[in-house]
Design an enzyme around this catalytic site. Structure first.
Site, short mmCIF file in Angstrom:
data_model
loop_
_atom_site.label_atom_id
_atom_site.label_comp_id
_atom_site.label_asym_id
_atom_site.label_seq_id
_atom_site.Cartn_x
_atom_site.Cartn_y
_atom_site.Cartn_z
N ASN A 7 81.50 34.95 68.21
CA ASN A 7 82.18 33.93 69.01
C ASN A 7 81.93 32.56 68.38
O ASN A 7 80.87 31.97 68.58
CB ASN A 7 81.64 33.99 70.45
CG ASN A 7 82.28 32.95 71.35
OD1 ASN A 7 83.26 32.30 70.97
ND2 ASN A 7 81.74 32.78 72.53
N LYS A 9 83.39 29.77 68.95
CA LYS A 9 83.60 28.64 69.87
C LYS A 9 84.44 27.55 69.18
O LYS A 9 85.33 27.89 68.41
CB LYS A 9 82.26 28.15 70.40
CG LYS A 9 81.41 29.32 70.95
CD LYS A 9 80.20 28.91 71.73
CE LYS A 9 79.48 30.17 72.22
NZ LYS A 9 78.31 29.89 73.02
N HIS A 86 84.03 33.73 79.97
CA HIS A 86 82.79 33.22 79.37
C HIS A 86 82.22 32.11 80.24
O HIS A 86 82.96 31.30 80.80
CB HIS A 86 83.07 32.71 77.95
CG HIS A 86 81.81 32.44 77.18
ND1 HIS A 86 81.07 31.30 77.36
CD2 HIS A 86 81.15 33.18 76.26
CE1 HIS A 86 80.01 31.35 76.56
NE2 HIS A 86 80.03 32.48 75.89
N GLU A 144 75.74 38.42 79.83
CA GLU A 144 75.19 37.22 79.20
C GLU A 144 74.50 36.33 80.25
O GLU A 144 75.17 35.50 80.88
CB GLU A 144 76.31 36.40 78.56
CG GLU A 144 77.04 37.07 77.44
CD GLU A 144 77.70 36.03 76.55
OE1 GLU A 144 77.27 35.87 75.41
OE2 GLU A 144 78.63 35.36 77.02
N GLY A 150 73.02 30.08 74.40
CA GLY A 150 72.83 28.85 73.62
C GLY A 150 71.48 28.19 73.79
O GLY A 150 71.28 27.05 73.37
N SER A 181 71.52 34.05 72.79
CA SER A 181 70.35 33.75 71.95
C SER A 181 69.88 34.90 71.06
O SER A 181 68.68 35.03 70.80
CB SER A 181 69.18 33.26 72.82
OG SER A 181 69.50 32.02 73.39
P1 PGA Z 1 74.52 32.15 71.68
O1 PGA Z 1 75.92 32.26 72.44
O2 PGA Z 1 74.39 33.36 70.81
O3 PGA Z 1 74.62 30.87 70.88
O4 PGA Z 1 73.46 32.10 72.71
C1 PGA Z 1 76.32 33.46 72.99
C2 PGA Z 1 77.62 33.27 73.71
O5 PGA Z 1 77.88 32.18 74.23
O6 PGA Z 1 78.46 34.19 73.77
#
Ligand code: PGA
Length: 220
Positions: A7, A9, A86, A144, A150, A181
């Site tokens: 992802n 983003k 999400h 998640e 994040g 993470s």
């Molecule tokens: P991250 O994001 O791996 O940076 O924690 C995961 C996500 O938002 O799907």
């Protein structure tokens, strides 16, 4: 074979994205890797080792909806999977369960596999979503927790395993992935959790050296 969703983003300029594609083509992996770039890059042809995913879809079928991207448009670009619900979209764009349910339906109409992101079992149990999941085995559930997205903080692994088991028991016919993470180190522990069909990577997906290490650990 595990599914690994990348992802990206709202990251990368066009030049950065094209360079990324060139480099990721060289990665050898036995996992199914699904790249979910920003919508503006969905039309670039992917190397043959990747599948295409979208980060979002419109609630509307088509027509006069400025700035929206409809599921049939995604389908025409070769999109096979689409993230919905999400946490960042719920928090920043005020996406509701009703929106998410409409998106689910739009995707299923076009035979695009929805990856339904959820932060809790309670949310999964919510009426609308629950009904769709039970009726649709095609939907992939992405668990998640908000504390992990994040933040660099993976949940306690025993607790995570308990939730994963619960979700799997409740929705035995749906594939289940974890996101939040994940890095090239903690995957060693994370992969011990059985019942996981794959992973959703945010930050890690942006760094190809780390992604390659992650895949090596996952696949060894
Ligand atoms: P991250 O994001 O791996 O940076 O924690 C995961 C996500 O938002 O799907």
């Amino acid at each position: 074979m595990k599914k690994v969703f990348l992802n990206q983003k709202s990251n990368f300029t066009k030049e950065e994205y094209l360079l990324y594609l060139k480099k990721i083509e060289k990665i050898n992996s036995s996992s199914e890797i699904i790249l979910c770039p920003s919508a503006c890059y969905l039309t670039y042809r992917l190397p043959s080792n990747l599948e295409l995913g979208s980060q979002n879809v419109s609630i509307w079928k088509e027509g006069s909806h400025t700035g929206e991207i409809a599921s049939r448009q995604l389908k025409s670009l070769g999109v096979s999977y689409c993230l919905i619900g999400h946490y960042e979209r719920k928090r920043e764009c005020k996406e509701t369960q009703e929106d998410i349910n409409q998106k689910l339906n739009r995707l299923l109409e076009e035979e695009i596999i929805p990856v339904l992101c959820t932060e809790s079992m309670e949310e999964l149990e919510s009426e609308l979503i629950n009904r769709s999941i039970i009726e649709q085995e095609k939907i992939i559930i992405a668990y998640e927790p908000t504390t992990a997205i994040g933040t660099g903080n993976l949940p306690n692994l025993e607790e995570l395993e308990t939730v994963i088991e619960k979700v799997k028991k409740r929705f035995p016919n749906n594939l289940l992935i974890y996101g939040g993470s994940i890095d090239e180190k903690n995957i060693e522990q994370l992969k011990k959790i059985s019942n996981l069909d794959g992973y959703l990577l945010g930050n890690l997906s942006l760094d190809l050296d780390k992604l390659e290490k992650f895949l090596q650990v996952l696949e060894k």
